[in-house]
Design an enzyme around this catalytic site. Structure first.
Site, short mmCIF file in Angstrom:
data_model
loop_
_atom_site.label_atom_id
_atom_site.label_comp_id
_atom_site.label_asym_id
_atom_site.label_seq_id
_atom_site.Cartn_x
_atom_site.Cartn_y
_atom_site.Cartn_z
N GLN A 268 -12.29 0.19 -6.86
CA GLN A 268 -12.10 -0.27 -5.47
C GLN A 268 -11.15 0.62 -4.67
OE1 GLN A 268 -11.76 -4.98 -5.79
NE2 GLN A 268 -11.31 -3.93 -7.70
N MET B 152 -9.74 -6.89 -7.03
CA MET B 152 -8.29 -6.73 -6.85
C MET B 152 -7.81 -7.45 -5.59
SD MET B 152 -7.36 -2.85 -7.89
CE MET B 152 -7.01 -2.40 -9.58
N ASP C 219 -5.37 -4.19 -0.41
CA ASP C 219 -5.14 -5.65 -0.44
C ASP C 219 -5.13 -6.28 0.95
OD1 ASP C 219 -4.73 -5.09 -3.12
OD2 ASP C 219 -2.55 -5.00 -2.92
N HIS D 158 -10.04 -0.30 -10.63
CA HIS D 158 -9.60 0.77 -9.73
C HIS D 158 -10.73 1.47 -8.99
CE1 HIS D 158 -6.14 -0.05 -12.24
NE2 HIS D 158 -5.42 0.43 -11.26
N1 LIG Z 1 8.38 4.21 -3.22
C1 LIG Z 1 8.41 3.36 -4.22
N2 LIG Z 1 9.16 3.59 -5.28
C2 LIG Z 1 9.17 2.71 -6.24
N3 LIG Z 1 8.51 1.56 -6.27
C3 LIG Z 1 7.75 1.30 -5.26
C4 LIG Z 1 7.65 2.18 -4.19
N4 LIG Z 1 6.81 1.65 -3.31
C5 LIG Z 1 6.39 0.49 -3.82
N5 LIG Z 1 6.98 0.27 -4.97
C6 LIG Z 1 6.84 -0.89 -5.76
O1 LIG Z 1 5.58 -0.83 -6.34
C7 LIG Z 1 4.94 -2.07 -6.22
C8 LIG Z 1 3.71 -1.81 -5.41
O2 LIG Z 1 3.30 -2.97 -4.95
P1 LIG Z 1 3.06 -3.13 -3.48
O3 LIG Z 1 1.81 -3.87 -3.36
O4 LIG Z 1 4.23 -3.70 -2.81
O5 LIG Z 1 2.86 -1.60 -3.06
P2 LIG Z 1 2.46 -1.18 -1.69
O6 LIG Z 1 3.31 -0.09 -1.28
O7 LIG Z 1 2.47 -2.41 -0.88
O8 LIG Z 1 1.02 -0.59 -1.80
P3 LIG Z 1 -0.26 -1.22 -2.43
O9 LIG Z 1 -0.31 -2.65 -2.01
O10 LIG Z 1 -1.39 -0.42 -1.90
O11 LIG Z 1 -0.10 -1.03 -3.90
C9 LIG Z 1 5.95 -3.01 -5.57
O12 LIG Z 1 6.62 -3.73 -6.56
C10 LIG Z 1 6.93 -2.10 -4.90
O13 LIG Z 1 8.25 -2.60 -4.85
O1 LIG Z 2 -2.58 0.93 -9.93
P1 LIG Z 2 -1.96 -0.23 -10.65
O2 LIG Z 2 -0.53 0.01 -10.97
O3 LIG Z 2 -2.78 -0.65 -11.81
O4 LIG Z 2 -1.90 -1.43 -9.61
C1 LIG Z 2 -2.97 -2.27 -9.38
C2 LIG Z 2 -2.67 -3.06 -8.14
O5 LIG Z 2 -2.63 -2.19 -7.02
C3 LIG Z 2 -3.57 -2.61 -6.06
O6 LIG Z 2 -4.78 -1.92 -6.35
C4 LIG Z 2 -3.12 -2.25 -4.68
O7 LIG Z 2 -1.96 -2.92 -4.36
C5 LIG Z 2 -3.71 -4.10 -6.31
O8 LIG Z 2 -4.89 -4.63 -5.75
C6 LIG Z 2 -3.65 -4.15 -7.81
O9 LIG Z 2 -3.17 -5.39 -8.27
MG LIG Z 3 1.15 -4.19 -1.43
#
Ligand SMILES: Nc1ncnc2c1ncn2[C@@H]1O[C@H](COP(=O)(O)OP(=O)(O)OP(=O)(O)O)[C@@H](O)[C@H]1O
Ligand SMILES: O=P(O)(O)OC[C@H]1O[C@](O)(CO)[C@@H](O)[C@@H]1O
Ligand SMILES: [Mg+2]
Length: 362
Positions: free
Chosen positions: A287, A185, A143, A285
């Site tokens: 991506q 995404m 993202d 996914h």
């Molecule tokens: N270690 C963890 N344990 C539980 N929940 C988590 C953990 N890390 C992230 N989350 C939750 O999962 C969700 C993931 O969204 P978020 O975008 O913040 O994840 P991220 O760590 O930033 O990575 P990505 O953006 O790649 O998914 C958020 O709501 C976050 O609070």
């Molecule tokens: O893997 P999940 O739980 O479907 O989450 C999808 C989300 O995770 C991401 O791929 C990364 O944060 C977002 O772009 C998307 O909204």
């Molecule tokens: Mg994030």
């Protein structure tokens, strides 16, 4: 136990391309450069809730050359089950952070490298404060919404995948006189849509940071038709809302909504407004995978080495970052909880407008 210094490393949040390349860099620098012992914690914080803790020693033999090129994460990851607010099967929530602190102690680590997005880094930062454990964060997320760094690992590959998708859609769109809508995404940010849309020659790009009207989209299609264009490419970020301002989610009613479906809404509306044949692709996914592009491998390598160097220098609660053509680091408190969104006045938006791309607002 030897008295070699022990550090932990984990991947957290959604996976992305380049995570294994970071692990390789961390292990190489820590083991070869400083003679440390590296413990790879499985499934993000979830591995620290298991007893015994789910972890493995990471040494150089694990990284023989192939992992640099492979997406995913050999450690596994999680994006659910926040230990401060852990969901129980009966719907109640429990603070399990003390179990994580015990998990750190069980591993006897003196520092942690956490590879995650903003959500993960916020959680890890609170956990490490509670455990009095030095933490260095490495930003990763397709993202690209982490503040304080120009790039997060995984973004470049995701933009490449979305651009490839447009390259594949253009010939079939032109062959069938169609409007092709591509939903990408990005969580609440439109970075993937904007970058891939520009690189892939989109005619319309919709991002959540810029409000749109369907009338403006119709006007753009009419303009293309006047210029004898028989197709159009439309990129929509998943967090774009309906014209009435409703988020479109793939998991209605779930505690934490997952976006998905706005592409179909926009496609339907465009078909009604223009009479054109419309087809919708939701990239999903795909991506997150693919072979990490060189830019992601490079950032992964730079960030991994710098993170270990910071721990070696006695630093804590910092996030490595890329800024002004160099690697740097900044306080984690200054980056968590303030997602980096598309700047409607920024260079990419300006370039998109300069290219005649419709962003929906005019
Ligand atoms: N270690 C963890 N344990 C539980 N929940 C988590 C953990 N890390 C992230 N989350 C939750 O999962 C969700 C993931 O969204 P978020 O975008 O913040 O994840 P991220 O760590 O930033 O990575 P990505 O953006 O790649 O998914 C958020 O709501 C976050 O609070
Ligand atoms: O893997 P999940 O739980 O479907 O989450 C999808 C989300 O995770 C991401 O791929 C990364 O944060 C977002 O772009 C998307 O909204
Ligand atoms: Mg994030």
């Amino acid at each position: 136990m030897t008295n070699r210094r022990r550090i932990g490393v984990l991947t957290s949040g959604g996976d992305c391309a380049g995570l294994n390349a970071v692990l390789r860099a961390v292990v190489q620098r820590a083991v070869e450069g400083y003679g440390w012992h590296v413990v790879g914690i499985h499934k993000g914080t979830a591995g620290l809730l298991s007893r015994p803790v789910e972890a493995e020693t990471l040494d150089l033999s694990r990284f023989q050359g192939e992992l640099l090129r492979r997406a995913g994460t050999i450690l596994g990851t999680t994006n659910k089950g926040n230990p401060f607010n852990f969901p129980l099967p009966d719907g109640r929530r429990l603070d399990r952070s003390e179990e994580i602190v015990e998990g750190f102690r069980e591993l006897e680590i003196e520092g942690l490298i956490g590879i995650g997005g903003d959500g993960s880094l916020a959680i890890l930062s609170r956990l490490c404060e509670k455990a009095d454990l030095p933490l260095i964060g490495i930003p990763k997320t397709i993202d690209n919404d982490v503040a304080g760094t120009e790039v997060a690992i995984g973004y470049a590959t995701a933009v490449g995948v979305a651009t490839d998708a447009l390259d594949h859609l253009q010939p079939t769109a032109a062959s069938h006189d169609r409007i092709m809508v591509l939903e990408v995404m990005g969580r609440d940010a439109g970075h993937i849509a904007l970058a891939a849309g520009i690189a892939g020659g989109a005619d319309i790009i919709l991002v959540p940071e810029i409000p749109y009207s369907l009338d403006n989209l119709k006007r753009k299609i009419d303009e293309l038709r006047r210029r004898d264009r028989n197709f159009a490419l439309v990129v929509v970020a998943e967090a774009v809302r309906t014209e009435e301002g409703e988020a479109v989610t793939a998991s209605p009613g779930a505690a934490k909504a997952r976006y998905g479906g706005i592409g179909h809404y926009i496609g339907q509306k465009l078909a009604e407004a223009t009479g054109a044949e419309v087809r919708v692709t939701v990239l999903g996914h795909v991506q997150r995978g693919g072979t990490p592009v060189p830019r992601d491998r490079l950032m992964a390598s730079i960030f991994g080495v710098h993170a270990v160097d910071l721990l070696a220098a006695g630093k804590r609660d910092r996030m490595v970052a890329w800024s002004g053509r160099t690697v740097t680091d900044l306080a984690l408190v200054d980056v968590v909880d303030q997602p980096h969104r598309v700047d409607p006045q920024g260079a990419l938006v300006h370039a998109a407008r300069g290219l005649g791309i419709c962003l929906g607002d005019r």
